[in-house]
Design an enzyme around this catalytic site. Structure first.
Site, PDB file in Angstrom:
ATOM      1  N   ARG A   1      12.499  -2.693  -0.750  1.00 58.72           N
ATOM      2  CA  ARG A   1      12.134  -3.678   0.271  1.00 58.72           C
ATOM      3  C   ARG A   1      11.540  -4.955  -0.343  1.00 58.72           C
ATOM      4  O   ARG A   1      11.089  -5.833   0.374  1.00 58.72           O
ATOM      5  CB  ARG A   1      11.139  -3.051   1.235  1.00 58.72           C
ATOM      6  CG  ARG A   1      11.779  -1.986   2.101  1.00 58.72           C
ATOM      7  CD  ARG A   1      10.778  -1.003   2.682  1.00 58.72           C
ATOM      8  NE  ARG A   1      11.451  -0.053   3.567  1.00 58.72           N
ATOM      9  CZ  ARG A   1      12.131   1.012   3.163  1.00 58.72           C
ATOM     10  NH1 ARG A   1      12.253   1.272   1.870  1.00 58.72           N
ATOM     11  NH2 ARG A   1      12.713   1.819   4.035  1.00 58.72           N
TER      12      ARG A   1
ATOM     13  N   PHE B   1       3.544 -11.446   8.140  1.00 52.77           N
ATOM     14  CA  PHE B   1       3.076 -10.140   7.665  1.00 52.77           C
ATOM     15  C   PHE B   1       4.080  -9.544   6.690  1.00 52.77           C
ATOM     16  O   PHE B   1       5.133  -9.062   7.076  1.00 52.77           O
ATOM     17  CB  PHE B   1       2.873  -9.207   8.865  1.00 52.77           C
ATOM     18  CG  PHE B   1       2.235  -7.898   8.519  1.00 52.77           C
ATOM     19  CD1 PHE B   1       0.886  -7.827   8.255  1.00 52.77           C
ATOM     20  CD2 PHE B   1       2.986  -6.739   8.478  1.00 52.77           C
ATOM     21  CE1 PHE B   1       0.285  -6.612   7.951  1.00 52.77           C
ATOM     22  CE2 PHE B   1       2.404  -5.522   8.170  1.00 52.77           C
ATOM     23  CZ  PHE B   1       1.046  -5.462   7.904  1.00 52.77           C
TER      24      PHE B   1
ATOM     25  N   THR C   1      -4.401  10.992  -0.117  1.00 55.42           N
ATOM     26  CA  THR C   1      -5.647  10.947   0.642  1.00 55.42           C
ATOM     27  C   THR C   1      -5.512  10.000   1.830  1.00 55.42           C
ATOM     28  O   THR C   1      -4.514   9.294   1.976  1.00 55.42           O
ATOM     29  CB  THR C   1      -6.815  10.458  -0.242  1.00 55.42           C
ATOM     30  OG1 THR C   1      -6.600   9.068  -0.545  1.00 55.42           O
ATOM     31  CG2 THR C   1      -6.910  11.275  -1.523  1.00 55.42           C
TER      32      THR C   1
ATOM     33  N   VAL D   1       0.873  -1.166   0.000  1.00 50.44           N
ATOM     34  CA  VAL D   1       0.000   0.000   0.000  1.00 50.44           C
ATOM     35  C   VAL D   1       0.913   1.219   0.000  1.00 50.44           C
ATOM     36  O   VAL D   1       1.594   1.486   0.997  1.00 50.44           O
ATOM     37  CB  VAL D   1      -0.922   0.027   1.238  1.00 50.44           C
ATOM     38  CG1 VAL D   1      -1.911   1.183   1.146  1.00 50.44           C
ATOM     39  CG2 VAL D   1      -1.644  -1.304   1.405  1.00 50.44           C
ATOM     40  N   ILE D   2       0.947   1.922  -1.115  1.00 53.72           N
ATOM     41  CA  ILE D   2       1.822   3.090  -1.237  1.00 53.72           C
ATOM     42  C   ILE D   2       1.054   4.337  -0.824  1.00 53.72           C
ATOM     43  O   ILE D   2      -0.076   4.556  -1.268  1.00 53.72           O
ATOM     44  CB  ILE D   2       2.364   3.217  -2.676  1.00 53.72           C
ATOM     45  CG1 ILE D   2       3.208   1.976  -3.012  1.00 53.72           C
ATOM     46  CG2 ILE D   2       3.186   4.492  -2.832  1.00 53.72           C
ATOM     47  CD1 ILE D   2       3.698   1.914  -4.443  1.00 53.72           C
TER      48      ILE D   2
ATOM     49  N   HIS E   1      -6.991   7.294   2.181  1.00 51.40           N
ATOM     50  CA  HIS E   1      -7.199   5.915   1.738  1.00 51.40           C
ATOM     51  C   HIS E   1      -6.070   5.009   2.207  1.00 51.40           C
ATOM     52  O   HIS E   1      -6.295   3.887   2.663  1.00 51.40           O
ATOM     53  CB  HIS E   1      -7.326   5.886   0.208  1.00 51.40           C
ATOM     54  CG  HIS E   1      -7.676   4.550  -0.338  1.00 51.40           C
ATOM     55  ND1 HIS E   1      -6.749   3.728  -0.936  1.00 51.40           N
ATOM     56  CD2 HIS E   1      -8.847   3.876  -0.369  1.00 51.40           C
ATOM     57  CE1 HIS E   1      -7.337   2.614  -1.323  1.00 51.40           C
ATOM     58  NE2 HIS E   1      -8.610   2.669  -0.995  1.00 51.40           N
TER      59      HIS E   1
END
Length: 160
Positions: free
Chosen positions: A132, A118, A91, A86-87, A93
């Protein structure tokens, strides 16, 4: 307190022999998650997980990882590896998706007792994500796979 069967700190037992593992991969940001998958799959096979006991499933994004993990746990897997990216955007989001994925995966692990490695990256940009995901900062897929196997082994020792 350590016992004879405990691995020394920094040298955990990563033994996948006889274990069934499900790797769940987000398709969103696939340039990153495919690299995470490569690292995780290689680590699991090198750790002794037989090809016939290693399943990979894909979900639309990181938000969907917890539901897929819960379903995998219900089907008797010994460990689960959740991979996503998730970049951060402009917003809120990012905050909702990354927190939902993290909280949901933690809940699956605690509610079912099945270890969930995870491997969800939450970088500020694609460059950080790639660093990463097999770049100069390692591969979070490798780390998540190792953690899942280590916790499966620990769970087995604690329940023996």
């Amino acid at each position: 307190m350590r016992t004879k069967s405990d691995a020394p700190p920094g040298d955990p037992a990563v033994d996948g022999a006889g274990r069934r593992v499900c790797v769940i991969v987000s398709r969103f940001n696939s340039a990153v998650t495919e690299r995470l998958l490569e690292g995780a799959a290689r680590t699991l096979v090198e750790g002794g997980v037989a090809a016939e006991h290693l399943d990979t499933v894909f979900v639309p994004g990181a938000w969907e990882l917890p539901l897929a993990a819960r379903e995998a746990a219900a089907r008797g897997y010994d460990a689960i590896v959740a991979l996503g990216c998730v970049i951060r955007g402009e917003t809120a989001h990012f905050d909702h998706v990354s927190r939902g994925a993290a909280d949901g995966l933690a809940r699956v692990q605690l509610d079912t007792g099945v270890p969930v490695g995870f491997g969800v990256l939450t970088p500020d940009n694609l460059e950080q994500a790639l660093a990463r995901a097999g770049g100069e900062l390692g591969n979070a897929g490798v780390d998540a796979a190792r953690a899942a196997l280590e916790m499966a082994a620990l769970r087995g020792r604690l329940n023996a």
